[in-house]
Design a protein around this motif. Structure first.
Motif, PDB file in Angstrom:
ATOM      1  N   ALA A 130       0.828  -1.201   0.000  1.00 27.14           N
ATOM      2  CA  ALA A 130       0.000   0.000   0.000  1.00 27.14           C
ATOM      3  C   ALA A 130       0.866   1.256   0.000  1.00 27.14           C
ATOM      4  O   ALA A 130       1.914   1.322   0.649  1.00 27.14           O
ATOM      5  CB  ALA A 130      -0.915   0.008   1.218  1.00 27.14           C
ATOM      6  N   ALA A 131       0.402   2.268  -0.726  1.00 30.77           N
ATOM      7  CA  ALA A 131       1.093   3.558  -0.734  1.00 30.77           C
ATOM      8  C   ALA A 131       0.825   4.293   0.584  1.00 30.77           C
ATOM      9  O   ALA A 131      -0.196   4.058   1.239  1.00 30.77           O
ATOM     10  CB  ALA A 131       0.598   4.403  -1.911  1.00 30.77           C
ATOM     11  N   PRO A 132       1.719   5.166   1.010  1.00 31.72           N
ATOM     12  CA  PRO A 132       1.487   5.923   2.238  1.00 31.72           C
ATOM     13  C   PRO A 132       0.190   6.731   2.156  1.00 31.72           C
ATOM     14  O   PRO A 132      -0.133   7.316   1.122  1.00 31.72           O
ATOM     15  CB  PRO A 132       2.706   6.842   2.328  1.00 31.72           C
ATOM     16  CG  PRO A 132       3.763   6.165   1.509  1.00 31.72           C
ATOM     17  CD  PRO A 132       3.034   5.469   0.407  1.00 31.72           C
ATOM     18  N   PRO A 169      10.100   4.264   6.498  1.00 27.40           N
ATOM     19  CA  PRO A 169       9.770   2.915   6.018  1.00 27.40           C
ATOM     20  C   PRO A 169       8.698   2.272   6.888  1.00 27.40           C
ATOM     21  O   PRO A 169       8.514   2.637   8.050  1.00 27.40           O
ATOM     22  CB  PRO A 169      11.104   2.165   6.130  1.00 27.40           C
ATOM     23  CG  PRO A 169      12.150   3.227   6.122  1.00 27.40           C
ATOM     24  CD  PRO A 169      11.542   4.399   6.810  1.00 27.40           C
ATOM     25  N   ALA A 170       7.997   1.307   6.325  1.00 27.14           N
ATOM     26  CA  ALA A 170       6.982   0.582   7.084  1.00 27.14           C
ATOM     27  C   ALA A 170       7.642  -0.257   8.164  1.00 27.14           C
ATOM     28  O   ALA A 170       8.780  -0.698   8.032  1.00 27.14           O
ATOM     29  CB  ALA A 170       6.163  -0.305   6.147  1.00 27.14           C
ATOM     30  N   PRO A 185       2.135  -4.655   9.576  1.00 22.81           N
ATOM     31  CA  PRO A 185       3.090  -3.594   9.236  1.00 22.81           C
ATOM     32  C   PRO A 185       2.425  -2.434   8.508  1.00 22.81           C
ATOM     33  O   PRO A 185       1.476  -2.622   7.735  1.00 22.81           O
ATOM     34  CB  PRO A 185       4.101  -4.311   8.340  1.00 22.81           C
ATOM     35  CG  PRO A 185       3.347  -5.457   7.757  1.00 22.81           C
ATOM     36  CD  PRO A 185       2.394  -5.900   8.834  1.00 22.81           C
ATOM     37  N   GLN A 186       2.922  -1.251   8.746  1.00 19.29           N
ATOM     38  CA  GLN A 186       2.356  -0.041   8.141  1.00 19.29           C
ATOM     39  C   GLN A 186       3.389   1.073   8.130  1.00 19.29           C
ATOM     40  O   GLN A 186       4.409   0.997   8.808  1.00 19.29           O
ATOM     41  CB  GLN A 186       1.110   0.413   8.887  1.00 19.29           C
ATOM     42  CG  GLN A 186       1.319   0.613  10.372  1.00 19.29           C
ATOM     43  CD  GLN A 186       0.009   0.854  11.101  1.00 19.29           C
ATOM     44  OE1 GLN A 186      -0.378   1.990  11.326  1.00 19.29           O
ATOM     45  NE2 GLN A 186      -0.665  -0.233  11.459  1.00 19.29           N
ATOM     46  N   HIS A 187       3.087   2.120   7.362  1.00 20.86           N
ATOM     47  CA  HIS A 187       4.005   3.248   7.248  1.00 20.86           C
ATOM     48  C   HIS A 187       4.084   4.015   8.568  1.00 20.86           C
ATOM     49  O   HIS A 187       3.149   4.032   9.367  1.00 20.86           O
ATOM     50  CB  HIS A 187       3.550   4.179   6.134  1.00 20.86           C
ATOM     51  CG  HIS A 187       3.633   3.557   4.768  1.00 20.86           C
ATOM     52  ND1 HIS A 187       4.827   3.348   4.115  1.00 20.86           N
ATOM     53  CD2 HIS A 187       2.663   3.081   3.943  1.00 20.86           C
ATOM     54  CE1 HIS A 187       4.594   2.780   2.942  1.00 20.86           C
ATOM     55  NE2 HIS A 187       3.296   2.603   2.809  1.00 20.86           N
ATOM     56  N   VAL A 188       5.245   4.636   8.754  1.00 17.96           N
ATOM     57  CA  VAL A 188       5.501   5.459   9.928  1.00 17.96           C
ATOM     58  C   VAL A 188       5.832   6.868   9.443  1.00 17.96           C
ATOM     59  O   VAL A 188       6.495   7.044   8.419  1.00 17.96           O
ATOM     60  CB  VAL A 188       6.663   4.887  10.765  1.00 17.96           C
ATOM     61  CG1 VAL A 188       6.936   5.755  11.990  1.00 17.96           C
ATOM     62  CG2 VAL A 188       6.357   3.446  11.180  1.00 17.96           C
TER      63      VAL A 188
END
Length: 221
Positions: A130-132, A169-170, A185-188
């Motif tokens: 997925a994009a941010p 980064p994720a 996991p996901q973007h930060v």
């Protein structure tokens, strides 16, 4: 969860004293041993870094404040070993009393086996498709939520707006990882908050940058 561990940004604790340039890693030998014991406890109990942090935030508030940084680590290590069925509740206290020549009956050994644990991957960084959801320069708001379990969303930024400075980064999501519910996991995002946004117009003028997971944020006008 909201507890004594979420002290950041709160008032009434006195001035902050920066560490000395020549400050040793461990001021006393027992602190190094406490660190090694805690790392071993994480492995023996089948826990992970986020579960360790969740153990810290569940300590008794008085113990958290009185026993110091490495004292907290030892208490958290004991909690993880008990929850991981490596030690029986009260076993360490019984052994300590034996060493003081005041023997007590040791508690029975815990049942064999460990509480379910989520195997840790190599480090915490991950790749997601997925994009941010947010971009650099965008105004966002930290959600005003109080999760019942572990979270890395500081209480003092909840409900406040800031600007995205960097899309990181994720990474593994601590809120689920601490409870063995998956990495999710996901973007930060590194979000810059103005001091007057967080502490009112009378605060000194400066900015605070906080790294926040995507699930912690929402768009802000």
């Amino acid at each position: 969860m909201d507890g004594i561990a979420d002290m950041g940004g709160t008032s009434g604790w006195g001035p902050v004293h920066p560490p000395r340039a020549d400050e040793p890693v461990f001021a006393e030998p027992w602190q190094g041993r406490a660190t090694a014991l805690t790392i071993l406890a994480v492995r023996l109990s089948g826990r992970n870094l986020d579960a360790f942090r969740h153990a810290l935030e569940r300590l008794d508030p008085a113990d958290y404040l009185q026993q110091g940084y490495f004292g907290r680590w030892l208490n958290a290590a004991e909690l993880m070993l008990v929850e991981g069925a490596v030690l029986a509740p009260g076993e360490i206290e019984a052994r300590a009393r034996d060493l003081r020549d005041t023997p007590v009956t040791a508690p029975p050994n815990p049942p064999r086996g460990r509480a379910p644990a989520w195997p840790a991957g190599p480090g915490s960084l991950r790749t997601v498709d997925a994009a941010p959801a947010f971009t650099v320069g965008q105004r966002v708001r930290a959600k005003n939520i109080s999760p019942a379990g572990h979270t890395r969303l500081p209480g003092y930024v909840r409900g406040h707006a800031g600007i995205v400075e960097v899309v990181q980064p994720a990474a593994v999501f601590p809120d689920t990882h601490a409870h063995f519910l998956g990495e999710h996991p996901q973007h930060v995002y590194s979000v810059r908050f103005a001091s007057h946004e967080l502490w009112g117009q009378d605060a000194e003028r400066f900015a605070v940058t906080v790294d926040l997971f995507e699930d912690y944020l929402e768009t802000s006008p």
